[in-house]
Design an enzyme around this catalytic site. Structure first.
Site, short mmCIF file in Angstrom:
data_model
loop_
_atom_site.label_atom_id
_atom_site.label_comp_id
_atom_site.label_asym_id
_atom_site.label_seq_id
_atom_site.Cartn_x
_atom_site.Cartn_y
_atom_site.Cartn_z
N ASP A 75 13.39 -9.26 10.38
CA ASP A 75 12.88 -10.62 10.28
C ASP A 75 13.92 -11.63 10.75
O ASP A 75 13.64 -12.83 10.83
CB ASP A 75 12.39 -10.94 8.87
CG ASP A 75 13.44 -10.74 7.79
OD1 ASP A 75 14.59 -10.39 8.12
OD2 ASP A 75 13.10 -10.93 6.60
N SER A 76 15.11 -11.13 11.12
CA SER A 76 16.09 -11.97 11.81
C SER A 76 15.53 -12.54 13.09
O SER A 76 16.07 -13.51 13.63
CB SER A 76 17.35 -11.16 12.10
OG SER A 76 17.03 -9.94 12.75
N ASP A 118 10.86 -4.89 9.02
CA ASP A 118 11.02 -5.69 7.81
C ASP A 118 9.69 -6.17 7.27
O ASP A 118 8.85 -6.70 8.02
CB ASP A 118 11.87 -6.92 8.10
CG ASP A 118 13.35 -6.71 7.82
OD1 ASP A 118 13.68 -5.90 6.94
OD2 ASP A 118 14.17 -7.37 8.49
N LYS A 147 11.16 -2.01 5.51
CA LYS A 147 12.34 -2.43 4.75
C LYS A 147 11.99 -3.63 3.89
O LYS A 147 11.29 -4.54 4.35
CB LYS A 147 13.50 -2.80 5.69
CG LYS A 147 14.79 -3.20 4.94
CD LYS A 147 15.98 -3.28 5.87
CE LYS A 147 16.00 -4.56 6.67
NZ LYS A 147 16.21 -5.77 5.81
N GLU A 149 13.72 -6.36 0.73
CA GLU A 149 14.95 -6.86 0.12
C GLU A 149 14.77 -7.03 -1.38
O GLU A 149 13.69 -7.36 -1.87
CB GLU A 149 15.32 -8.22 0.72
CG GLU A 149 15.62 -8.19 2.20
CD GLU A 149 15.98 -9.56 2.75
OE1 GLU A 149 16.12 -9.68 3.98
OE2 GLU A 149 16.14 -10.52 1.95
N GLU A 216 24.53 -5.36 2.78
CA GLU A 216 24.96 -6.47 3.63
C GLU A 216 25.98 -7.35 2.91
O GLU A 216 25.75 -7.79 1.78
CB GLU A 216 23.76 -7.32 4.05
CG GLU A 216 24.13 -8.49 4.96
CD GLU A 216 22.95 -9.14 5.64
OE1 GLU A 216 23.16 -10.12 6.37
OE2 GLU A 216 21.81 -8.67 5.45
#
Length: 300
Positions: A75-76, A118, A147, A149, A216
């Protein structure tokens, strides 16, 4: 010191012919498809896992051809491609679109990389059922793993997804979707209490069935401890030192395509390479040989 500064440049040039036995070569992406058992084999053999982001067919094919095992449709892309101030504004349909682009790029070249996508902000926190619906969208677009978070609160969701055939990569430490709650992009786990929390969360996520875990901006010593404590969940570091099972970078960062200040944990591999393919191959070799990241330059 920025990762692109002169003292860091020499070790990461165009890959040399003398790659270690078992390391991927520039043509490795054409080999047998990467799978979760294959990633486990790499770790058991002491070989680092390589991951890079890609958001389109061309860069995905280049990364695969250079030997990258895992491609992350992160999602970056909200910040890299869309110009958003953070990843919070990225939508699920956008992630599905880019996942499909990357999957087509890999299919076109008969690529072997494992494709991770993501789950964006707001697509999995409401309920386990919401997470499954969102995961299905990305899997149907071509992702092989999703993925998400977050700490212990995500463990039931991870277990729910894994039980239904969705491989999961977890993400601890600096979690960009929570940047507003964290007060910015800061190293996590620096205090004793913070370190204990991350260790506990990592164990919970492994027990829930997470196969990969991105760490991270976590102190290198802590990331190494977490890695050693997780035999069945392979850690992928970004700003977490050299002791993780693998490494990931944002592709645009490692190619020097960054208009702002380069993050401490990044090296510009393009500056010593003659092509994008050469830069990615140099990254793969540097990770495989244990030369990148350098804890003295790229970690905390």
């Amino acid at each position: 010191m920025p990762a692109s500064a002169a003292p860091c440049a020499a070790p990461y040039g165009t890959p040399s012919p003398a790659a270690p036995e078992g390391a991927h070569t520039a043509a490795a992406g054409r080999g047998a498809p990467v799978s979760l058992p294959r990633l486990a084999q790499l770790r058991a053999a002491g070989e680092k896992i390589t991951m890079l982001t890609a958001y389109d067919a061309t860069f995905a094919a280049l990364a695969d051809a250079a030997g990258v095992e895992c491609i992350l449709v992160g999602d970056s892309l909200g910040m890299v491609c869309q110009g958003l101030p953070s990843t919070v504004g990225v939508q699920l349909d956008t992630m599905a679109y880019h996942s499909a682009c990357v999957a087509r790029g890999l299919h076109r070249v008969q690529g072997s990389a494992w494709l991770v996508a993501d789950l964006p902000y707001g697509s999995y926190a409401e309920s386990r059922e919401q997470a499954l619906r969102s995961a299905c969208v990305l899997m149907q677009a071509g992702a092989q793993m999703v993925k998400l978070e977050g700490g212990g609160w995500t463990a039931p969701t991870v277990e729910f997804l894994v039980q239904r055939g969705v491989p999961v990569c977890a993400h601890l430490g600096l979690t960009p979707q929570s940047v507003h709650a964290l007060g910015g992009y800061r190293v996590q786990g620096k205090t004793d209490a913070g370190a204990r929390t991350l260790r506990q969360q990592a164990r919970e996520l492994q027990d829930a069935g997470a196969a990969l875990l991105v760490l991270e901006m976590v102190p290198a010593a802590l990331a190494r401890d977490i890695t050693d404590a997780l035999p069945h969940c392979h850690t992928i570091g970004i700003g977490a030192g050299n002791g993780t099972a693998g490494q990931v970078l944002v592709l645009h960062d490692m190619l020097g395509m960054n208009l702002g200040k380069m993050p401490r944990f990044v090296h510009n591999f393009m500056q010593d390479a003659g092509s994008v393919h050469g830069a990615i191959a140099a990254y793969v070799q540097a990770v495989k040989q244990g030369r990148f990241p350098d804890d003295a330059l790229h970690a905390w």
